[in-house]
Scaffold this motif. Structure first.
Motif, short mmCIF file in Angstrom:
data_model
loop_
_atom_site.label_atom_id
_atom_site.label_comp_id
_atom_site.label_asym_id
_atom_site.label_seq_id
_atom_site.Cartn_x
_atom_site.Cartn_y
_atom_site.Cartn_z
N THR A 1 21.24 -13.46 -47.72
CA THR A 1 20.11 -13.11 -46.89
C THR A 1 18.73 -12.37 -47.49
OG1 THR A 1 22.01 -12.70 -45.27
CG2 THR A 1 19.84 -11.41 -44.93
N ILE A 2 17.80 -12.79 -47.00
CA ILE A 2 16.44 -12.08 -47.53
C ILE A 2 15.77 -11.16 -46.35
CG2 ILE A 2 14.23 -12.53 -48.14
CD1 ILE A 2 15.10 -15.17 -49.18
N LEU A 3 15.81 -9.94 -46.74
CA LEU A 3 15.41 -8.96 -45.59
C LEU A 3 14.21 -8.44 -46.12
CD1 LEU A 3 18.14 -6.40 -45.38
CD2 LEU A 3 17.50 -8.48 -43.53
N VAL A 4 12.88 -8.03 -45.17
CA VAL A 4 11.90 -7.21 -45.55
C VAL A 4 11.86 -6.02 -44.80
CG1 VAL A 4 10.44 -8.38 -43.56
CG2 VAL A 4 9.39 -7.60 -45.74
N GLY A 5 11.62 -5.12 -45.59
CA GLY A 5 11.70 -3.73 -45.11
C GLY A 5 10.10 -3.13 -45.12
N HIS A 6 9.37 -2.76 -43.92
CA HIS A 6 8.15 -2.16 -43.68
C HIS A 6 8.43 -0.79 -43.43
CE1 HIS A 6 6.08 -5.97 -44.32
NE2 HIS A 6 6.58 -6.69 -43.26
N TRP A 7 8.36 0.18 -44.25
CA TRP A 7 8.96 1.41 -44.39
C TRP A 7 7.81 2.29 -43.55
CZ3 TRP A 7 13.64 -0.30 -44.87
CH2 TRP A 7 13.85 -1.08 -45.83
N GLY A 8 8.32 3.22 -42.89
CA GLY A 8 7.32 4.48 -41.89
C GLY A 8 7.61 5.57 -42.91
N SER A 9 6.45 6.27 -42.90
CA SER A 9 6.25 7.86 -43.38
C SER A 9 6.73 7.89 -44.75
CB SER A 9 7.32 8.67 -42.54
OG SER A 9 7.10 10.06 -43.19
N LYS B 1 26.02 -16.54 -48.71
CA LYS B 1 26.59 -15.14 -48.98
C LYS B 1 25.79 -14.08 -47.97
CE LYS B 1 27.96 -16.10 -53.57
NZ LYS B 1 27.88 -15.66 -55.06
N PRO B 2 25.87 -14.25 -46.81
CA PRO B 2 25.10 -13.69 -45.91
C PRO B 2 25.19 -12.08 -45.81
CG PRO B 2 26.99 -14.61 -44.70
CD PRO B 2 26.76 -15.02 -45.97
N ASN B 3 26.10 -11.55 -46.45
CA ASN B 3 26.55 -10.24 -46.63
C ASN B 3 25.89 -9.37 -47.96
OD1 ASN B 3 27.33 -10.05 -43.95
ND2 ASN B 3 29.33 -10.64 -44.88
N GLU B 4 25.20 -10.59 -48.68
CA GLU B 4 24.55 -10.01 -49.87
C GLU B 4 22.99 -10.20 -49.76
OE1 GLU B 4 25.81 -11.85 -53.59
OE2 GLU B 4 28.19 -11.51 -53.00
N TYR B 5 22.11 -9.06 -50.33
CA TYR B 5 20.88 -9.10 -49.72
C TYR B 5 19.93 -9.09 -50.75
CZ TYR B 5 23.29 -7.66 -45.65
OH TYR B 5 24.34 -7.81 -44.42
N VAL B 6 18.64 -9.74 -50.62
CA VAL B 6 17.53 -9.67 -51.61
C VAL B 6 16.40 -9.02 -50.53
CG1 VAL B 6 15.77 -10.78 -52.70
CG2 VAL B 6 17.85 -11.56 -52.71
N ILE B 7 15.87 -7.95 -51.01
CA ILE B 7 14.81 -7.07 -49.91
C ILE B 7 13.60 -6.94 -50.64
CG2 ILE B 7 14.39 -4.90 -48.86
CD1 ILE B 7 17.30 -4.14 -48.91
N LEU B 8 12.61 -7.39 -49.75
CA LEU B 8 11.10 -7.41 -49.93
C LEU B 8 10.79 -6.04 -49.34
CD1 LEU B 8 10.07 -11.26 -49.48
CD2 LEU B 8 10.43 -9.86 -51.74
N SER B 9 9.94 -5.47 -49.94
CA SER B 9 9.70 -3.83 -49.80
C SER B 9 8.27 -3.62 -49.82
CB SER B 9 10.59 -3.02 -50.77
OG SER B 9 10.35 -1.72 -50.66
N ALA B 10 7.74 -2.95 -48.64
CA ALA B 10 6.38 -2.23 -48.54
C ALA B 10 6.34 -1.04 -47.84
CB ALA B 10 5.34 -3.43 -48.59
#
Length: 526
Positions: A346-354, A299-308
């Motif tokens: 799909t597992i994404l990681v987001g390193h957010w700015g600002s 299911k590549p178009n479904e997402y788990v996101i690790l966030s910081a």
């Protein structure tokens, strides 16, 4: 018959001995399967941890990550290169622009009535002293009758450093008074401090200016600089935020040295200080989120996101806000790529700015990627210090209990047991980047940590440095994040987005779900 019995016994014994190692017997009679991926996550995290190395590279070598600074860009590039070294696809995704600024050396000395080097620094985005040392007398913001009287006084500020913060009556935190002081002396101190705080607030109010406008008024009057002290109520800790002045330096001085200057000025001994503050305006700087990806196979178009969030204030090195959250998510991604390289989703990681200026990076991501947001299985965000996770709430999602508790059941007992859960909870409207996703209706959750005196000693302070990291707790959180991501990826069902009915206000009207907010995409430039 005896021979048949012996053969049967041998067969049963062989079957028990030959059971797969992924099975373990509970106290009862039924075998309980162990999860090989969970076991591998734990093993990799404990035997091959990269946390200390990553922490040194990010906090010591790169340092603080003020939005718009060269160090922020360096951190983004480092993260992409690190992920690529682990064979994880990663990119820097531009979402806006910010005022570029680079901190240089701050050196502050008292030169009269005696000589003493002072502990302090310029605030973020403060104008520098153009390579010069500025020496001038120190005066205290006066007590005036009203704004007209203050305007009449303002010319007196010309060529002076002006103290604009209250002089704290004690440099000892309340817990120190409680431990060693008498009850009477502690109560007296608090009463005196409350009165002094109210009196100083009235002094500021009578100038006719707010916290943003006062430094600008002093600048316009020709002051040499603005001097403040934002004590964080702990030994040696001050909050370091941003300056409002455009042409003169704004500096923060430690409680101890600020009190020295204040008392000398108050007693008529006219302290004089020399300030050299180097700072460089670097023009318009692009702002980014760093996104890493382990592509899903089913299911590549479904997402788990690790966030910081990746950015920080720059009084220290941004270690616990949010260097530790960053380390948790990077380490979790590294481990998952090694032991679970072909996830279902799909597992994404987001390193957010600002984040520090209003969750801008994550709000931009939500706004720019509706196709991802509408297909989020879960977001796991960590952002309140170095401590082990002890709280998890359902953020108002009605059925969050069902899947979160199921995923948590796979987490090792020593990590799982201290976590207090609240369901369905209430949606977070701010505070950290999970709220950007919650507002858009996506199941997003905050992995909330044990304090370690975070609010006093490291949150936005000059003491938020590598040595405050508790790596055992960070390692525990990396295991937790990796297991939750794995479980969310493997879950046969899509998570429910059904929202709970929020508590009613005094008129009986249910509270509203938070609305998505637009990011600031041009910071400090307009």
């Amino acid at each position: 018959m005896k021979r048949i019995y012996l053969l049967l016994t041998l067969w049963v014994t062989c079957q028990a001995a030959c059971l797969p190692t992924a099975l373990v017997f509970a106290q009862g009679t039924n075998p309980v399967p162990k999860d090989a991926v969970v076991e591998s996550i734990i093993k990799e995290a404990t035997e091959n941890s990269q946390l200390e190395k990553l922490g040194h590279e990010l906090m010591d070598v790169i340092g603080p990550r003020l939005v718009g600074s060269p160090q922020m860009q360096q951190a983004h590039d480092w993260a992409v290169a690190t992920y690529k070294g682990w064979n994880i696809t990663a990119r820097n995704e531009k979402w806006g622009e910010w005022r570029g600024w680079e901190r240089g050396v701050s050196h502050i000395d008292m030169v009269a009535p005696r000589v003493k080097s002072l502990e302090g620094m310029q605030l973020a985005w403060s104008p520098g002293t153009n390579g010069k040392t500025v020496t001038a007398d120190v005066v205290i913001l006066p007590e005036v009758a009203d704004s007209a009287a203050f305007r009449k006084w303002l010319p007196s500020a010309k060529g002076k450093f002006v103290l604009i913060s209250m002089n704290q009556p004690t440099g000892r935190p309340d817990y120190n008074w409680q431990e060693f002081g008498t009850k009477e002396s502690f109560e007296k101190m608090k009463k005196d401090r409350d009165a002094q705080t109210e009196a100083w607030a009235n002094r500021l109010r009578k100038t006719g200016y707010n916290a943003r406008g006062l430094p600008l008024a002093l600048e316009k009057a020709g002051a040499a600089g603005v001097v403040m002290s934002y004590w964080s109520k702990g030994f040696g800790a001050n909050k370091i935020f941003g300056a409002y002045t455009k042409s003169i330096p704004t500096i923060d001085i430690s409680l101890e040295d600020y009190g020295l200057l204040y008392r000398l000025a108050e007693s008529g001994h006219t302290p004089r200080i020399s300030v050299k503050a180097d700072a460089k305006e670097t023009g318009v700087s692009p702002t980014f989120n760093t996104i890493g990806e382990i592509r899903g196979t089913e299911k590549p178009n479904e997402y788990v996101i690790l966030s910081a969030h990746f950015d920080s204030w720059d009084g220290g090195s941004g270690a616990t806000d949010n260097g530790t959250g960053t380390l948790v998510m990077m380490e979790a991604m590294r481990i998952l790529k090694k032991v679970y390289p072909n996830p279902k989703r799909t597992i994404l990681v987001g390193h957010w700015g600002s984040e520090e200026q209003g969750l801008n990076g994550s709000r931009a991501f939500v706004e720019d990627h509706p196709e991802i947001v509408q297909n989020i299985q879960a977001v796991f965000n960590q952002d309140n210090g170095t401590g082990r996770v002890v709280n998890l709430t359902g953020q108002g999602f009605l059925n969050s209990y069902e899947y979160l508790t199921r995923w948590l059941s796979k987490v090792p007992e020593p990590i799982r047991t201290p976590i207090e859960t609240t369901f369905p909870g209430a949606p977070g409207a701010g505070g950290s980047d999970f709220a950007s996703f919650v507002a858009a209706g996506a199941p997003a959750f905050s992995l909330s940590s044990l304090s370690w005196s975070y609010g006093t000693y490291t949150w936005h302070t000059n003491r938020d440095t590598y040595d405050k990291i508790v790596f055992d707790d960070v390692r525990s959180n990396a295991i937790l994040a990796a297991i939750l991501a794995y479980q969310a990826s493997e879950d046969p069902a899509k998570t429910s987005r059904e929202k709970s009915i929020l508590p009613a206000d005094s008129k009986g009207v249910p509270a509203a779900w938070p609305e998505p907010r637009k990011p600031i995409r041009r910071g400090g430039l307009d």
